[in-house]
Design a protein around this motif. Structure first.
Motif, PDB file in Angstrom:
ATOM      1  N   LYS A 260      72.762  44.246  34.203  1.00 58.74           N
ATOM      2  CA  LYS A 260      71.672  45.153  33.841  1.00 58.74           C
ATOM      3  C   LYS A 260      70.756  44.472  32.835  1.00 58.74           C
TER       4      LYS A 260
ATOM      5  N   GLY B  52      68.443  41.994  34.328  1.00 55.62           N
ATOM      6  CA  GLY B  52      67.305  42.629  34.983  1.00 55.62           C
ATOM      7  C   GLY B  52      66.225  43.064  34.017  1.00 55.62           C
ATOM      8  N   ASN B  53      66.603  43.308  32.765  1.00 57.23           N
ATOM      9  CA  ASN B  53      65.653  43.835  31.785  1.00 57.23           C
ATOM     10  C   ASN B  53      65.179  42.834  30.748  1.00 57.23           C
TER      11      ASN B  53
ATOM     12  N   SER C 288      63.988  39.126  30.047  1.00 52.59           N
ATOM     13  CA  SER C 288      63.548  37.844  30.622  1.00 52.59           C
ATOM     14  C   SER C 288      64.056  36.658  29.804  1.00 52.59           C
TER      15      SER C 288
ATOM     16  N   ARG D  71      67.570  36.148  30.930  1.00 56.14           N
ATOM     17  CA  ARG D  71      67.506  35.637  32.307  1.00 56.14           C
ATOM     18  C   ARG D  71      67.143  34.156  32.315  1.00 56.14           C
TER      19      ARG D  71
ATOM     20  N   ARG E 127      76.386  40.834  44.552  1.00 53.82           N
ATOM     21  CA  ARG E 127      74.977  41.206  44.479  1.00 53.82           C
ATOM     22  C   ARG E 127      74.134  40.461  45.511  1.00 53.82           C
TER      23      ARG E 127
ATOM     24  N   GLN F  71      64.132  40.088  49.471  1.00 49.26           N
ATOM     25  CA  GLN F  71      64.653  39.506  48.246  1.00 49.26           C
ATOM     26  C   GLN F  71      65.257  38.129  48.516  1.00 49.26           C
TER      27      GLN F  71
END
Length: 97
Positions: free
Chosen positions: A9, A12-13, A15, A18, A53, A61
């Motif tokens: 999660k 995904g939120n 950067s 990530r 995933r 995607q």
């Protein structure tokens, strides 16, 4: 500490997180990044969650990941020198005469 689901999660939120994980050269290194950020995950959890995933991704995607930025028509692949043609050269000198 946060779990593998919390970690994904956050990916995904956040950067910044990530980017750090994307720059990791191995699952082990990604787990170390996760630990520094407060997530308690193992390499196997990371690998299993990633595989799970990936199977849940839509064709669009997958194209974005495989082709680079949704470039499904150009088939750009940096692993082949980024020619953008998506085709490999065949040697014409190997033809039988």
């Amino acid at each position: 500490m946060a779990s593998i689901d919390d970690f994904f999660k956050a990916l995904g939120n956040d950067s910044g997180l990530r980017d750090k994980v994307s720059n990791a050269s191995s699952a082990s290194e990604a787990v170390k990044v996760a630990a520094v950020e407060g997530f308690s995950i193992t390499e196997q959890e990371l690998i299993d969650a990633y595989k799970s995933r990936m199977t849940e991704m839509t064709e669009e995607q997958l194209s974005s990941v495989a082709g680079g930025k949704n470039d499904t028509n150009n088939n750009t692949c940096s692993c082949r020198g980024g020619s953008g043609t998506g085709s490999s050269k065949s040697s014409s000198s190997s033809k039988k005469k």
